[in-house]
Design a protein around this motif. Structure first.
Motif, PDB file in Angstrom:
ATOM      1  N   GLY A 124       0.911  -1.073  -0.514  1.00  0.00           N
ATOM      2  CA  GLY A 124      -0.179  -0.333   0.158  1.00  0.00           C
ATOM      3  C   GLY A 124       0.736   1.226  -0.657  1.00  0.00           C
ATOM      4  O   GLY A 124       0.433   2.273  -0.992  1.00  0.00           O
ATOM      5  N   ARG A 125       2.147   1.623   1.045  1.00  0.00           N
ATOM      6  CA  ARG A 125       3.057   2.614   0.867  1.00  0.00           C
ATOM      7  C   ARG A 125       3.457   2.590   0.261  1.00  0.00           C
ATOM      8  O   ARG A 125       5.216   3.073   0.211  1.00  0.00           O
ATOM      9  CB  ARG A 125       3.195   2.547   2.168  1.00  0.00           C
ATOM     10  CG  ARG A 125       2.280   2.678   3.649  1.00  0.00           C
ATOM     11  CD  ARG A 125       1.463   4.136   3.487  1.00  0.00           C
ATOM     12  NE  ARG A 125       0.766   4.530   4.468  1.00  0.00           N
ATOM     13  CZ  ARG A 125      -0.649   5.408   4.300  1.00  0.00           C
ATOM     14  NH1 ARG A 125      -1.149   6.080   3.186  1.00  0.00           N
ATOM     15  NH2 ARG A 125      -0.831   5.401   5.569  1.00  0.00           N
ATOM     16  N   GLY A 126       3.923   1.173  -1.011  1.00  0.00           N
ATOM     17  CA  GLY A 126       5.539   1.392  -1.817  1.00  0.00           C
ATOM     18  C   GLY A 126       6.478   0.995  -0.886  1.00  0.00           C
ATOM     19  O   GLY A 126       7.779   1.219  -2.190  1.00  0.00           O
ATOM     20  N   LEU A 127       6.950   0.646   0.565  1.00  0.00           N
ATOM     21  CA  LEU A 127       8.043   0.236   0.425  1.00  0.00           C
ATOM     22  C   LEU A 127       8.578  -1.759  -0.089  1.00  0.00           C
ATOM     23  O   LEU A 127       9.504  -1.236   0.274  1.00  0.00           O
ATOM     24  CB  LEU A 127       7.970   0.624   2.719  1.00  0.00           C
ATOM     25  CG  LEU A 127       7.452   1.699   3.643  1.00  0.00           C
ATOM     26  CD1 LEU A 127       8.076   1.474   4.048  1.00  0.00           C
ATOM     27  CD2 LEU A 127       8.666   2.480   2.965  1.00  0.00           C
ATOM     28  N   GLY A 128       8.097  -1.811  -0.349  1.00  0.00           N
ATOM     29  CA  GLY A 128       7.889  -3.168  -0.924  1.00  0.00           C
ATOM     30  C   GLY A 128       7.523  -4.360   0.310  1.00  0.00           C
ATOM     31  O   GLY A 128       7.912  -3.767   1.800  1.00  0.00           O
ATOM     32  N   ARG A 170      -7.550   6.379   9.963  1.00  0.00           N
ATOM     33  CA  ARG A 170      -6.293   7.207   8.527  1.00  0.00           C
ATOM     34  C   ARG A 170      -6.088   6.071   7.809  1.00  0.00           C
ATOM     35  O   ARG A 170      -6.153   5.443   6.286  1.00  0.00           O
ATOM     36  CB  ARG A 170      -4.760   7.264   9.853  1.00  0.00           C
ATOM     37  CG  ARG A 170      -5.213   7.912  10.348  1.00  0.00           C
ATOM     38  CD  ARG A 170      -3.638   8.212  11.039  1.00  0.00           C
ATOM     39  NE  ARG A 170      -2.511   8.582   9.651  1.00  0.00           N
ATOM     40  CZ  ARG A 170      -1.221   7.438   9.496  1.00  0.00           C
ATOM     41  NH1 ARG A 170      -1.576   6.491   9.968  1.00  0.00           N
ATOM     42  NH2 ARG A 170      -0.603   8.305   8.802  1.00  0.00           N
ATOM     43  N   LEU A 171      -6.526   4.285   7.969  1.00  0.00           N
ATOM     44  CA  LEU A 171      -6.384   3.840   7.118  1.00  0.00           C
ATOM     45  C   LEU A 171      -7.200   3.562   5.302  1.00  0.00           C
ATOM     46  O   LEU A 171      -7.265   2.970   4.695  1.00  0.00           O
ATOM     47  CB  LEU A 171      -5.209   2.519   7.342  1.00  0.00           C
ATOM     48  CG  LEU A 171      -3.584   1.988   7.546  1.00  0.00           C
ATOM     49  CD1 LEU A 171      -2.979   0.617   8.004  1.00  0.00           C
ATOM     50  CD2 LEU A 171      -1.854   3.030   6.559  1.00  0.00           C
ATOM     51  N   GLU A 172      -8.129   3.663   7.108  1.00  0.00           N
ATOM     52  CA  GLU A 172      -9.296   3.325   5.945  1.00  0.00           C
ATOM     53  C   GLU A 172      -9.412   4.244   5.135  1.00  0.00           C
ATOM     54  O   GLU A 172     -10.088   4.024   4.132  1.00  0.00           O
ATOM     55  CB  GLU A 172     -10.731   2.866   6.607  1.00  0.00           C
ATOM     56  CG  GLU A 172     -10.441   1.113   7.875  1.00  0.00           C
ATOM     57  CD  GLU A 172     -11.203   1.167   8.482  1.00  0.00           C
ATOM     58  OE1 GLU A 172     -11.774   0.542   9.516  1.00  0.00           O
ATOM     59  OE2 GLU A 172     -12.139   2.557   9.349  1.00  0.00           O
ATOM     60  N   ALA A 173      -9.139   5.472   5.691  1.00  0.00           N
ATOM     61  CA  ALA A 173      -9.242   6.953   4.791  1.00  0.00           C
ATOM     62  C   ALA A 173      -8.640   6.751   3.532  1.00  0.00           C
ATOM     63  O   ALA A 173      -8.975   7.673   2.559  1.00  0.00           O
ATOM     64  CB  ALA A 173      -9.356   7.589   5.832  1.00  0.00           C
ATOM     65  N   SER A 177      -7.043   3.300  -4.407  1.00  0.00           N
ATOM     66  CA  SER A 177      -6.203   2.683  -5.288  1.00  0.00           C
ATOM     67  C   SER A 177      -4.953   2.230  -4.144  1.00  0.00           C
ATOM     68  O   SER A 177      -4.326   1.454  -4.776  1.00  0.00           O
ATOM     69  CB  SER A 177      -5.105   3.601  -6.287  1.00  0.00           C
ATOM     70  OG  SER A 177      -4.651   4.802  -5.341  1.00  0.00           O
ATOM     71  N   PHE A 178      -5.467   2.850  -2.997  1.00  0.00           N
ATOM     72  CA  PHE A 178      -4.514   1.772  -2.180  1.00  0.00           C
ATOM     73  C   PHE A 178      -4.561   1.016  -1.769  1.00  0.00           C
ATOM     74  O   PHE A 178      -4.537  -0.141  -1.494  1.00  0.00           O
ATOM     75  CB  PHE A 178      -4.062   3.620  -0.351  1.00  0.00           C
ATOM     76  CG  PHE A 178      -3.443   2.596   0.548  1.00  0.00           C
ATOM     77  CD1 PHE A 178      -2.337   2.605   0.578  1.00  0.00           C
ATOM     78  CD2 PHE A 178      -4.325   2.181   1.221  1.00  0.00           C
ATOM     79  CE1 PHE A 178      -2.036   2.261   1.859  1.00  0.00           C
ATOM     80  CE2 PHE A 178      -3.759   1.462   2.645  1.00  0.00           C
ATOM     81  CZ  PHE A 178      -2.685   1.878   2.882  1.00  0.00           C
ATOM     82  N   HIS A 179      -6.417   0.839  -1.320  1.00  0.00           N
ATOM     83  CA  HIS A 179      -6.443  -0.535  -0.858  1.00  0.00           C
ATOM     84  C   HIS A 179      -6.952  -1.176  -1.637  1.00  0.00           C
ATOM     85  O   HIS A 179      -6.565  -2.495  -1.691  1.00  0.00           O
ATOM     86  CB  HIS A 179      -7.965  -0.408   0.138  1.00  0.00           C
ATOM     87  CG  HIS A 179      -8.693   0.481   0.442  1.00  0.00           C
ATOM     88  ND1 HIS A 179      -7.668  -0.100   2.006  1.00  0.00           N
ATOM     89  CD2 HIS A 179      -8.963   2.063   0.858  1.00  0.00           C
ATOM     90  CE1 HIS A 179      -8.308   0.846   2.912  1.00  0.00           C
ATOM     91  NE2 HIS A 179      -8.650   2.270   1.882  1.00  0.00           N
ATOM     92  N   ALA A 180      -6.778  -1.036  -3.122  1.00  0.00           N
ATOM     93  CA  ALA A 180      -6.569  -2.073  -4.398  1.00  0.00           C
ATOM     94  C   ALA A 180      -5.141  -2.770  -4.324  1.00  0.00           C
ATOM     95  O   ALA A 180      -4.479  -4.029  -4.211  1.00  0.00           O
ATOM     96  CB  ALA A 180      -6.749  -1.408  -6.102  1.00  0.00           C
ATOM     97  N   ARG A 181      -4.125  -1.805  -3.802  1.00  0.00           N
ATOM     98  CA  ARG A 181      -2.632  -2.663  -3.783  1.00  0.00           C
ATOM     99  C   ARG A 181      -2.772  -3.404  -3.167  1.00  0.00           C
ATOM    100  O   ARG A 181      -1.989  -4.613  -2.829  1.00  0.00           O
ATOM    101  CB  ARG A 181      -2.070  -1.615  -3.441  1.00  0.00           C
ATOM    102  CG  ARG A 181      -1.212  -0.837  -5.132  1.00  0.00           C
ATOM    103  CD  ARG A 181      -0.869   0.430  -5.093  1.00  0.00           C
ATOM    104  NE  ARG A 181       0.080   1.423  -3.527  1.00  0.00           N
ATOM    105  CZ  ARG A 181      -1.042   2.349  -3.228  1.00  0.00           C
ATOM    106  NH1 ARG A 181      -0.987   2.905  -4.996  1.00  0.00           N
ATOM    107  NH2 ARG A 181      -0.688   3.456  -2.674  1.00  0.00           N
TER     108      ARG A 181
END
Length: 227
Positions: A124-128, A170-173, A177-181
């Motif tokens: 989600g955050r792209g950190l791997g 915070r995460l639910e909001a 695109s974030f939740h799709a990842r």
């Protein structure tokens, strides 16, 4: 949806008398509800010590970290700081609560664990996913579940459940695109063979889902008897 179970214990995992069960899945998948139901059913049918816990949280410091990373209005938290906070909470949780309970022979039922960090912070955050997972494995001294249950639910049903709960954390909001990842990551993680994992259909009536969960869990609980 059929349940697909992968049994492959983590390498070099030390034997322990207890059983560690984790629920994973996206927001609104029903993890917390099913974890509570499973705890009750184990108490009634297995009649042993059961510890129900959650992440982030489970300890005093973990609950404080939970408020930092999930509550709105706590200030800006960048992705790496967020991942480190989750790992810190998990370290305290495993060393102070989970590992001692397993050593006592208890069954531990946990709402989220390492795979949630891989999905939310890693994908989600792209950190791997790999570095985030390795961070948590270091923090927990590689304490892995005996079984991870992935609850799978359609996007619209999950969104409806989250909306019905009121104000989003915070995460639910985060955007779709974030939740799709996150969803894609959970789907891939569910196929991993580094530990025992099962995907359970989280749709339909709560009791029906609970029965599916029990059918997946029961063989794990009885495999080591007598404990």
């Amino acid at each position: 949806m059929t349940s697909e179970l992968h049994y492959s214990p983590a390498t070099n995992a030390p034997p322990r008398p207890g059983v560690f069960i984790v629920f994973e899945g996206g927001d609104g998948s029903g993890k917390s509800t099913q974890a509570r139901i499973l705890e009750t059913r184990i108490r009634e049918e297995i009649k042993c010590e059961v510890l129900l816990t959650r992440e982030p949280g489970g300890t005093e410091i973990g609950e404080r970290i939970r408020s930092l990373v999930l509550e709105q209005g706590q200030g800006q938290i960048d992705a790496r700081t967020e991942a480190l906070l989750y790992a810190a909470s998990r370290s305290a949780h495993t060393h102070q609560v989970i590992a001692p309970a397993l050593e006592r022979g208890a069954i531990v039922v946990c709402d989220r664990y390492i795979d949630s960090s891989a999905a939310y912070q890693g994908a989600g955050r792209g950190l791997g996913e790999r570095p985030v997972t390795e961070l948590s494995r270091w923090a927990t001294e590689n304490l892995l579940p005996d079984l991870t249950i992935f609850l799978s639910l359609g996007v619209s049903d999950a969104r409806r459940r989250v909306t019905s709960r009121g104000a989003a954390d915070r995460l639910e909001a985060e955007p779709d695109s974030f939740h799709a990842r996150v969803r894609d990551s959970f789907h891939a993680l569910a196929q991993s063979t580094d530990s025992a994992r099962v995907t359970v259909n989280g749709g339909g009536e709560i009791d029906d889902v609970a029965d599916r969960v029990w059918n997946a869990v029961a063989p794990v609980l009885t495999a080591g008897e007598p404990r």
